[in-house]
Design an enzyme around this catalytic site. Structure first.
Site, PDB file in Angstrom:
ATOM      1  N   HIS A 165     -40.302 -73.401 -42.833  1.00 43.80           N
ATOM      2  CA  HIS A 165     -40.436 -73.303 -44.300  1.00 43.80           C
ATOM      3  C   HIS A 165     -39.778 -74.501 -45.008  1.00 43.80           C
ATOM      4  O   HIS A 165     -39.328 -74.366 -46.147  1.00 43.80           O
ATOM      5  CB  HIS A 165     -39.814 -72.014 -44.844  1.00 43.80           C
ATOM      6  CG  HIS A 165     -40.171 -70.774 -44.090  1.00 43.80           C
ATOM      7  ND1 HIS A 165     -41.221 -69.959 -44.444  1.00 43.80           N
ATOM      8  CD2 HIS A 165     -39.622 -70.226 -42.976  1.00 43.80           C
ATOM      9  CE1 HIS A 165     -41.291 -68.943 -43.598  1.00 43.80           C
ATOM     10  NE2 HIS A 165     -40.347 -69.086 -42.686  1.00 43.80           N
ATOM     11  N   SER A 286     -44.953-101.521 -56.033  1.00 38.14           N
ATOM     12  CA  SER A 286     -45.470-101.087 -57.327  1.00 38.14           C
ATOM     13  C   SER A 286     -45.688-102.311 -58.194  1.00 38.14           C
ATOM     14  O   SER A 286     -44.893-103.253 -58.170  1.00 38.14           O
ATOM     15  CB  SER A 286     -44.461-100.145 -57.990  1.00 38.14           C
ATOM     16  OG  SER A 286     -44.650-100.132 -59.401  1.00 38.14           O
ATOM     17  N   LYS A 292     -39.680-100.440 -56.023  1.00 41.20           N
ATOM     18  CA  LYS A 292     -40.430 -99.486 -55.205  1.00 41.20           C
ATOM     19  C   LYS A 292     -40.891-100.032 -53.866  1.00 41.20           C
ATOM     20  O   LYS A 292     -41.295-101.182 -53.738  1.00 41.20           O
ATOM     21  CB  LYS A 292     -41.687 -99.002 -55.965  1.00 41.20           C
ATOM     22  CG  LYS A 292     -41.434 -98.121 -57.170  1.00 41.20           C
ATOM     23  CD  LYS A 292     -40.638 -96.849 -56.854  1.00 41.20           C
ATOM     24  CE  LYS A 292     -41.415 -95.869 -56.013  1.00 41.20           C
ATOM     25  NZ  LYS A 292     -42.531 -95.265 -56.744  1.00 41.20           N
ATOM     26  N   GLU A 299     -49.852 -91.573 -47.368  1.00 42.09           N
ATOM     27  CA  GLU A 299     -50.537 -90.787 -48.405  1.00 42.09           C
ATOM     28  C   GLU A 299     -52.053 -90.883 -48.256  1.00 42.09           C
ATOM     29  O   GLU A 299     -52.782 -89.908 -48.475  1.00 42.09           O
ATOM     30  CB  GLU A 299     -50.116 -91.278 -49.790  1.00 42.09           C
ATOM     31  CG  GLU A 299     -48.636 -91.021 -50.053  1.00 42.09           C
ATOM     32  CD  GLU A 299     -48.161 -91.724 -51.308  1.00 42.09           C
ATOM     33  OE1 GLU A 299     -47.819 -91.028 -52.263  1.00 42.09           O
ATOM     34  OE2 GLU A 299     -48.148 -92.971 -51.336  1.00 42.09           O
TER      35      GLU A 299
END
Ligand code: ARG
Length: 476
Positions: A165, A286, A292, A299
């Site tokens: 979990h 970025s 970043k 992703e």
């Protein structure tokens, strides 16, 4: 006589009974050459085997066979050299190959389609294609498995929090962690090998749906093309795309595994988790925020999984409404197949790079392991050893955990007096004898996280896949 002359005003190989040319919009709507040209190698390979069979049964002379084989070589050169003329009025790859064959081989080329239909031809091309691609994908997966097993060895002794979990559960080892993914991708690899098996029968000779009156030699063609045998019912064979569905199913499950892992690492590479790091060469920046570093490849793997599932879903939806034999709907199978294949292959490559390049942030992981309750289950099991029924032990340790939380300390640092107030038979020094490493080492049964156990399995997998001596260090 040329191909054009055989086709009536439509100019099609099938045009004999047609009285006018096909509407251009209909041609544009029905064509598949724009995507099925990807099957040219398979189409030519199948045509070569078919031509040799026609020679064996006496339907081609030696000279005609020679002209056809030379002609097919020229067609192959046109495809590989990028000089192949694409004309949507020739519909698909099969008619293009035939048209160009007739161009190069003359009248002999007009005999290539003897005892053959595009229906068994496309089924053949797809089986050859899926057989090769599934086999190559299985080999690529072995490349990923190699990286996984190397990481398992490298991190065999690293203590990690094991989660359920996404909550800390029990301590595990780095070897156990990578070993888990090895099992998943081993299943994927074996599923792909099963797909090779499911594609590995020759449908050629099924004709349009009901075979041919000509004395064909199906087994001979199958043997020449390396198939393990022939399909057993033409009416089924020309519409059977189970092997494509098997492939997309295997690719979909592979994407499930890649995507889940990508999700885990997106999380683990955040500052909040701080458990792993990917090298700069795999990260992206970025355009606005100078600080970043983003795990875009992970992703995108996660995002592209949905695309492969939709390819699989589209194929199943395509197949579910079809009566027996060939229906033109089946032409829609190819783009789904190609897209699922290309997408999965690219994702597999990215995750292989990620596994190869990742490092655990060992300091960060050690920090996370401080002050955890990961040993609660071990304590309950020690009480069971002392004769306490597990459900009672669970409750006792639950109270101990609550006490540690109240005091803001770890389970390991509770005093003997603290512990005895919950269970009076704890041996002296019990709390300080608890250790995460000891806990991992004690769970040494088959399938458990103890480094020795994990390494036995890792070595066995390495041996099975790459043939090194079990127990020997794999080459780095
Ligand atoms: N382009 C077709 C396909 O991809 C080839 C088979 C066409 N057969 C036919 N009878 N029209 O499925």
């Amino acid at each position: 006589m040329t191909g054009e002359e055989t086709g009536g005003p439509s100019g099609k190989p099938w045009g004999g009974r047609f009285s006018e040319p096909t509407d251009r919009d209909v041609e544009a709507f029905t064509e598949s050459i724009s995507f099925d040209k990807r099957l040219w190698r398979e189409d030519i390979e199948g045509s070569r085997a078919h031509a040799r069979m026609l020679r064996r049964i006496g339907l081609l002379s030696e000279e005609e066979l020679g002209q056809i084989l030379t002609g097919l070589d020229k067609v192959a050169e046109e495809f590989s050299g990028g000089t192949f003329p694409v004309r949507i009025e020739w519909e698909d790859v099969h008619m293009h190959v035939e048209k160009r064959l007739v161009h190069h081989a003359g009248a002999a080329g007009l005999k290539i389609h003897t005892a053959r239909s595009r229906n068994d031809q496309v089924a053949l091309d797809l089986r050859l294609f899926v057989r090769r691609e599934a086999g190559e994908m299985a080999v690529s997966l072995e490349g990923l498995l190699r990286q996984i097993l190397l990481r398992a060895r490298e991190y065999r002794d690293l203590l990690l929090p094991g989660y359920t979990h996404t909550q800390q559960a029990q301590p595990i080892s780095g070897g156990y962690y990578f070993g888990a993914y090895a099992e998943r991708f081993l299943r994927d690899r074996n599923r792909l090998l099963a797909v090779v098996g499911s594609a590995n029968l020759s449908p050629l000779g099924s004709g349009a749906l009901a075979g041919t009156t000509l004395p064909i030699d199906r087994e001979g063609v199958a043997a020449e093309l390396g198939f393990s045998g022939v399909t057993q019912n033409g009416l089924d064979s020309v519409g059977d795309r189970d092997f494509v569905a098997d492939f997309l199913h295997a690719l979909s499950l592979l994407m499930v595994h890649l995507s889940g892992w990508a999700e885990e690492w997106v999380l683990w590479s955040t500052r909040e988790f701080g458990m792993i790091r990917l090298p700069d060469r795999l990260l992206t920046g970025s355009s606005m925020m100078p600080q970043k570093k983003n795990p875009d490849i992970l992703e995108l793997v996660r995002g592209k999984a949905g695309r492969v599932f939709s390819d699989y879903g589209a194929l199943m939806t395509l197949l579910k409404g079809l009566p027996l034999s060939y229906n033109r709907d089946l032409q829609e199978d190819k783009e789904r197949l190609f897209d699922a294949l290309d997408t999965t292959r690219a994702c597999l490559r990215m995750m292989t790079l990620a596994v190869e390049g990742m490092r655990f942030e060992e300091k960060g992981v050690a920090e996370i392991l401080k002050g955890t309750e990961l040993l609660a289950t071990d304590i309950a099991e020690d009480l069971v050893r002392d004769g306490v029924p597990f459900r009672e032990a669970h409750a006792i340790v639950g109270r101990i955990v609550a006490e540690a939380a109240r005091k803001g300390c770890t389970l390991e640092s509770l005093s003997d007096a603290d512990l005895k107030s919950f269970y009076d038979r704890f041996p002296p020094g019990y709390a300080s004898s608890l250790s995460l490493r000891g806990s991992v080492e004690r769970r040494s049964h088959v399938g458990g996280p103890a480094p020795e156990t994990v390494m036995r399995r890792v070595d066995a997998l390495w041996y099975e896949l790459f043939g090194a001596e079990p127990g020997g260090a794999p080459p780095r």
